[in-house]
Scaffold this motif. Structure first.
Motif, PDB file in Angstrom:
ATOM      1  N   CYS A 106       0.834  -1.201   0.000  1.00 61.25           N
ATOM      2  CA  CYS A 106       0.000   0.000   0.000  1.00 61.25           C
ATOM      3  C   CYS A 106       0.873   1.257   0.000  1.00 61.25           C
ATOM      4  O   CYS A 106       2.054   1.204   0.358  1.00 61.25           O
ATOM      5  CB  CYS A 106      -0.917   0.007   1.227  1.00 61.25           C
ATOM      6  SG  CYS A 106      -1.945  -1.485   1.348  1.00 61.25           S
TER       7      CYS A 106
ATOM      8  N   ARG B 222       1.097   5.651   0.781  1.00 66.67           N
ATOM      9  CA  ARG B 222       0.583   6.876   1.388  1.00 66.67           C
ATOM     10  C   ARG B 222       1.575   7.965   1.016  1.00 66.67           C
ATOM     11  O   ARG B 222       2.692   7.992   1.529  1.00 66.67           O
ATOM     12  CB  ARG B 222       0.475   6.748   2.910  1.00 66.67           C
ATOM     13  CG  ARG B 222      -0.161   7.962   3.581  1.00 66.67           C
ATOM     14  CD  ARG B 222      -0.327   7.745   5.065  1.00 66.67           C
ATOM     15  NE  ARG B 222       0.966   7.600   5.724  1.00 66.67           N
ATOM     16  CZ  ARG B 222       1.104   7.388   7.042  1.00 66.67           C
ATOM     17  NH1 ARG B 222       0.029   7.256   7.803  1.00 66.67           N
ATOM     18  NH2 ARG B 222       2.304   7.277   7.567  1.00 66.67           N
TER      19      ARG B 222
ATOM     20  N   GLN C 274      -5.924   1.713   6.737  1.00 67.59           N
ATOM     21  CA  GLN C 274      -6.748   2.505   5.805  1.00 67.59           C
ATOM     22  C   GLN C 274      -7.240   3.779   6.480  1.00 67.59           C
ATOM     23  O   GLN C 274      -7.338   4.836   5.835  1.00 67.59           O
ATOM     24  CB  GLN C 274      -7.934   1.657   5.338  1.00 67.59           C
ATOM     25  CG  GLN C 274      -8.716   2.271   4.190  1.00 67.59           C
ATOM     26  CD  GLN C 274      -9.792   1.328   3.675  1.00 67.59           C
ATOM     27  OE1 GLN C 274     -10.201   0.380   4.349  1.00 67.59           O
ATOM     28  NE2 GLN C 274     -10.254   1.561   2.453  1.00 67.59           N
TER      29      GLN C 274
ATOM     30  N   GLY D  84      -4.834   6.609   6.181  1.00 68.93           N
ATOM     31  CA  GLY D  84      -4.559   7.174   4.868  1.00 68.93           C
ATOM     32  C   GLY D  84      -3.832   6.252   3.898  1.00 68.93           C
ATOM     33  O   GLY D  84      -3.465   6.688   2.801  1.00 68.93           O
ATOM     34  N   TRP D  85      -3.627   4.996   4.246  1.00 71.60           N
ATOM     35  CA  TRP D  85      -2.969   4.058   3.336  1.00 71.60           C
ATOM     36  C   TRP D  85      -3.972   3.522   2.324  1.00 71.60           C
ATOM     37  O   TRP D  85      -5.130   3.250   2.654  1.00 71.60           O
ATOM     38  CB  TRP D  85      -2.359   2.892   4.113  1.00 71.60           C
ATOM     39  CG  TRP D  85      -1.179   3.287   4.951  1.00 71.60           C
ATOM     40  CD1 TRP D  85      -1.204   3.661   6.266  1.00 71.60           C
ATOM     41  CD2 TRP D  85       0.166   3.373   4.516  1.00 71.60           C
ATOM     42  NE1 TRP D  85       0.054   3.972   6.690  1.00 71.60           N
ATOM     43  CE2 TRP D  85       0.927   3.804   5.646  1.00 71.60           C
ATOM     44  CE3 TRP D  85       0.821   3.146   3.315  1.00 71.60           C
ATOM     45  CZ2 TRP D  85       2.299   3.996   5.591  1.00 71.60           C
ATOM     46  CZ3 TRP D  85       2.188   3.329   3.263  1.00 71.60           C
ATOM     47  CH2 TRP D  85       2.921   3.754   4.372  1.00 71.60           C
ATOM     48  N   GLU D  86      -3.541   3.358   1.061  1.00 71.46           N
ATOM     49  CA  GLU D  86      -4.417   2.875  -0.012  1.00 71.46           C
ATOM     50  C   GLU D  86      -3.759   1.697  -0.744  1.00 71.46           C
ATOM     51  O   GLU D  86      -2.536   1.661  -0.912  1.00 71.46           O
ATOM     52  CB  GLU D  86      -4.676   3.982  -1.039  1.00 71.46           C
ATOM     53  CG  GLU D  86      -5.436   5.177  -0.509  1.00 71.46           C
ATOM     54  CD  GLU D  86      -5.664   6.208  -1.608  1.00 71.46           C
ATOM     55  OE1 GLU D  86      -6.645   6.058  -2.366  1.00 71.46           O
ATOM     56  OE2 GLU D  86      -4.837   7.132  -1.724  1.00 71.46           O
TER      57      GLU D  86
END
Length: 533
Positions: free
Chosen positions: A129, A131, A147, A150-152
């Motif tokens: 992931c 950020r 998540q 702010g992690w995608e």
């Protein structure tokens, strides 16, 4: 034992040498797993891929000094403390086919067990992931909290003609089309910490050390002086070359009068080690007792020279073995490569012919031209297949193989030869180092003789040299048997003479020898005359 995976009933009724067998289970394991058929079918059922690892096997040597009950007690304590306590299931059996090599096979499960008796995952998918510009891996459980920070996850999107990983927010802002539903992840996932611990090299070394300690405690309790050590020769600071595992197949060949490569290598290693121990002990005694006397110094120098000749002979012998193995490998490997190429071509052409035959069956009879074209192609492929089969049979005959199993045996033989070659390389390094050490010892002895009469020292050395050389030849004949090569011994003497900057025996030395011999004869004659009087 019936295998649910492939429906095969495996029969071990005629297995020889079984002394004892037992299943050990941790507390959380289902009680029905005490039946090994149920246990290993449960292991098979938990794995989803065809190449999954199902078990970890340990083969431990059992001391011949102990009896059956002591073996069982030793194994039981060790397995409970090191494997069952960690959550593994253990299937154990003791084999003792000939009375000389008792050993135990310990088969261990590789998946950790949860408290409810269910198998845990060996690995867990790890998503890469982002950020901002930072990238980090998260498991599915970890991603829920990540998540919120702010992690995608990253997915593949089509950017022009390229496919690029990026987060959803960035792709939506550019109006890009996703080309895969699978998010970016690490190749192998994240290993279960328990599994990672079991698979670590540090844990393997610890198990080996723990087993050695357990065996030594058992031997001590039973009143035996023998001890075992899990460390390698190199770690223990030993110069001797360790022997290799021979195995039941090699010993069976030897019993039939067929020389096994593994047994022959071990015989050579044992003979070399015996020579090494004997020579080192001899030289150590001589060096320790050297005084400023010509006879003692001459004896020490000739003993070191004798050792150098033996080491040089061993290097020549190893070089001959390496050349023979290399020649064999060079001769066989092209045929092996050609055989593999033929097998690949056969598979491809047989597959192509099958496709054409299927097409011909489905084509309407009215398509005459297509039928004729297919028939010609099938006929050509059939001829090619027959030619390849003939060449394959010819190659198998040249390699003394009757079928594909024979080819497998040839490959195994080549692998053993390559392993043998590596062992010879290690021996060559060892004896080269020993030869250098002996040369340094000879140089040190020469420095001690600086203030002595050089001619008298040489005369003393040449006087005892014939006996030393006869002793050298006898030692090598005893060590190498029928493989002893007198030509290699002569070459070794010449090579050592060059190393020591020796030349042919000078006239002055012969005169000195004659003079000393004359003095000795006169002394003996005087003793006899006085006895007569």
């Amino acid at each position: 034992m019936y295998n649910d995976y492939d429906g095969v009933q495996h029969d071990y009724i005629r297995k020889q040498g079984l002394v004892w067998q037992q299943i050990f289970l941790p507390d959380m394991a289902p009680t029905e797993w005490a039946d090994r058929e149920v246990l290993w079918n449960a292991v098979e059922e938990a794995e989803k891929t065809k190449d999954s690892r199902l078990a970890r096997e340990f083969i431990v040597a059992l001391p011949v000094e102990l009896n059956r009950d002591e073996w069982i007690a030793l194994l039981t304590d060790f397995i409970h403390a090191n494997f069952v306590a960690e959550g593994m299931c253990a299937d154990v059996c003791i084999h003792n086919t000939d009375g000389h090599n008792p050993h135990a096979h310990i088969m261990l499960t590789v998946r950790p067990l949860a408290k409810d008796g269910k198998w845990q995952n060996k690995t867990e998918k790890e998503y890469l992931c982002v950020r901002g510009i930072e990238e980090r891996g998260f498991t599915a459980a970890e991603f829920k909290s990540a998540q919120a920070e702010g992690w995608e996850k990253q997915y593949q999107y089509k950017v022009g003609k390229k496919k690029v990983y990026m987060p959803l927010s960035q792709a939506e802002s550019q109006g890009l089309e996703r080309v895969s539903k699978y998010p970016k992840s690490t190749k192998y996932g994240r290993q279960n910490p328990i599994t990672a611990h079991w698979n670590s090299e540090e844990q393997l070394v610890l198990w080996r050390a723990t087993w050695a300690d357990a065996v030594n405690r058992c031997l001590e309790r039973s009143g035996h002086e023998e001890r075992v050590d899990h460390r390698s020769h190199a770690e223990r600071g030993l110069d001797e070359q360790p022997t290799i595992h021979e195995g039941v197949v090699a010993r069976a060949l030897e019993e039939k009068g067929i020389i096994s490569d593994r047994c022959e290598l071990n015989r050579q290693i044992k003979a070399d080690n015996a020579l090494l121990r004997e020579l080192k002990l001899l030289v150590k005694k001589l060096v320790d007792t050297v005084k400023s006397t010509i006879p003692v110094l001459a004896e020490a120098m000739e003993a070191v020279r004798q050792k150098m000749i033996i080491f040089r002979y061993q290097l020549l012998h190893i070089g001959t073995g390496k050349r023979q193995i290399t020649d064999t490998l060079h001769a066989v490997q092209p045929d092996i490569q050609r055989y593999e190429d033929i097998v690949k071509q056969l598979k491809a052409k047989i597959k192509e012919r099958r496709v054409l035959l299927d097409e011909k069956k489905t084509k309407p009879a009215l398509q005459v031209f297509r039928h004729r074209e297919l028939t010609q192609k099938i006929s050509g492929l059939t001829e090619d297949i027959e030619e390849l089969k003939s060449e394959k049979a010819l190659l198998l005959n040249q390699l003394h193989c009757a079928d594909g199993h024979g080819m497998y045996e040839i490959k195994q033989y080549i692998a053993s030869m390559e392993s043998f070659l590596e062992t010879l390389n290690q021996q060559e390094k060892k004896y080269t180092a020993e030869l250098d050490t002996a040369l340094a010892q000879h140089t040190e002895l020469q420095q001690q003789a600086v203030d002595m009469d050089a001619m008298e020292l040489d005369a003393a050395r040449y006087a005892i040299r014939p006996d030393k050389e006869r002793e050298t030849a006898q030692r090598l004949q005893a060590a190498y048997g029928k493989k002893f090569d007198s030509g290699a011994l002569a070459q070794s003497r010449m090579d050592v003479a060059k190393m020591l900057s020796e030349t042919a025996e000078p006239v002055s030395i012969r005169q000195k020898l004659q003079q000393l011999q004359g003095q000795q004869n006169r002394q003996n004659h005087g003793k006899e005359h006085s006895q007569e009087r």
